[in-house]
Design a protein around this motif. Structure first.
Motif, PDB file in Angstrom:
ATOM      1  N   ASP A 106       1.301  -4.059  -2.116  1.00 49.81           N
ATOM      2  CA  ASP A 106       1.315  -2.957  -3.077  1.00 49.81           C
ATOM      3  C   ASP A 106       2.679  -2.311  -3.304  1.00 49.81           C
ATOM      4  N   ALA A 107       3.537  -2.330  -2.299  1.00 54.61           N
ATOM      5  CA  ALA A 107       4.820  -1.630  -2.424  1.00 54.61           C
ATOM      6  C   ALA A 107       5.728  -2.336  -3.418  1.00 54.61           C
ATOM      7  N   PRO A 108       6.510  -1.620  -4.141  1.00 55.89           N
ATOM      8  CA  PRO A 108       6.560  -0.179  -4.210  1.00 55.89           C
ATOM      9  C   PRO A 108       5.715   0.433  -5.327  1.00 55.89           C
ATOM     10  N   ASP A 109       5.237  -0.370  -6.270  1.00 60.22           N
ATOM     11  CA  ASP A 109       4.633   0.235  -7.461  1.00 60.22           C
ATOM     12  C   ASP A 109       3.262  -0.325  -7.850  1.00 60.22           C
ATOM     13  N   ASP A 110       2.570  -0.973  -6.919  1.00 61.27           N
ATOM     14  CA  ASP A 110       1.265  -1.545  -7.239  1.00 61.27           C
ATOM     15  C   ASP A 110       0.114  -0.894  -6.476  1.00 61.27           C
ATOM     16  N   TYR A 111       0.312   0.322  -6.009  1.00 67.35           N
ATOM     17  CA  TYR A 111      -0.764   1.029  -5.316  1.00 67.35           C
ATOM     18  C   TYR A 111      -1.812   1.436  -6.347  1.00 67.35           C
ATOM     19  N   PRO A 112      -3.099   1.205  -6.023  1.00 64.95           N
ATOM     20  CA  PRO A 112      -4.125   1.574  -6.994  1.00 64.95           C
ATOM     21  C   PRO A 112      -4.202   3.090  -7.187  1.00 64.95           C
ATOM     22  N   ASP A 113      -4.415   3.504  -8.415  1.00 65.59           N
ATOM     23  CA  ASP A 113      -4.516   4.928  -8.732  1.00 65.59           C
ATOM     24  C   ASP A 113      -5.688   5.597  -8.026  1.00 65.59           C
TER      25      ASP A 113
END
Length: 97
Positions: free
Chosen positions: A21-28
């Motif tokens: 997920d890092a740095p910008d694929d963490y689920p909302d």
């Protein structure tokens, strides 16, 4: 107070999340963010590092790879950061003692 075993399991989980997920694929919809995940990695590693007895030979490698990952993520080099995280994860950090 968490045991070393509990900390290494949590550290492994934080590494797994960072590797995908890092740095910008963490689920909302999730509670984990990039900032919280990186803080967990730093805090857990500091606690683990301070209590290691047998696997001290792995400390310099993990220190270096964490720094490499943080720098890569901050520089926009997502894949380089994820590879550094996976290199740590592949040490089977759950077994650190």
């Amino acid at each position: 107070m968490m045991s070393l075993s509990d900390k290494t399991v949590d550290f492994s989980g934080a590494l797994a999340i960072a590797s995908t997920d890092a740095p910008d694929d963490y689920p909302d919809w999730g509670s984990t963010t990039y900032a919280s995940n990186m803080e967990d990695l730093k805090d857990l590693w500091a606690e683990i590092r301070a209590t290691l007895k047998k696997d001290l030979d792995k400390v310099p490698f993990i220190d270096a790879k964490l720094q490499e990952a943080f720098f890569a993520f901050d520089s926009g080099e997502k894949e380089k950061g994820r590879k550094a995280i996976l290199a740590i994860y592949n040490l089977e950090v759950k077994k650190l003692r």
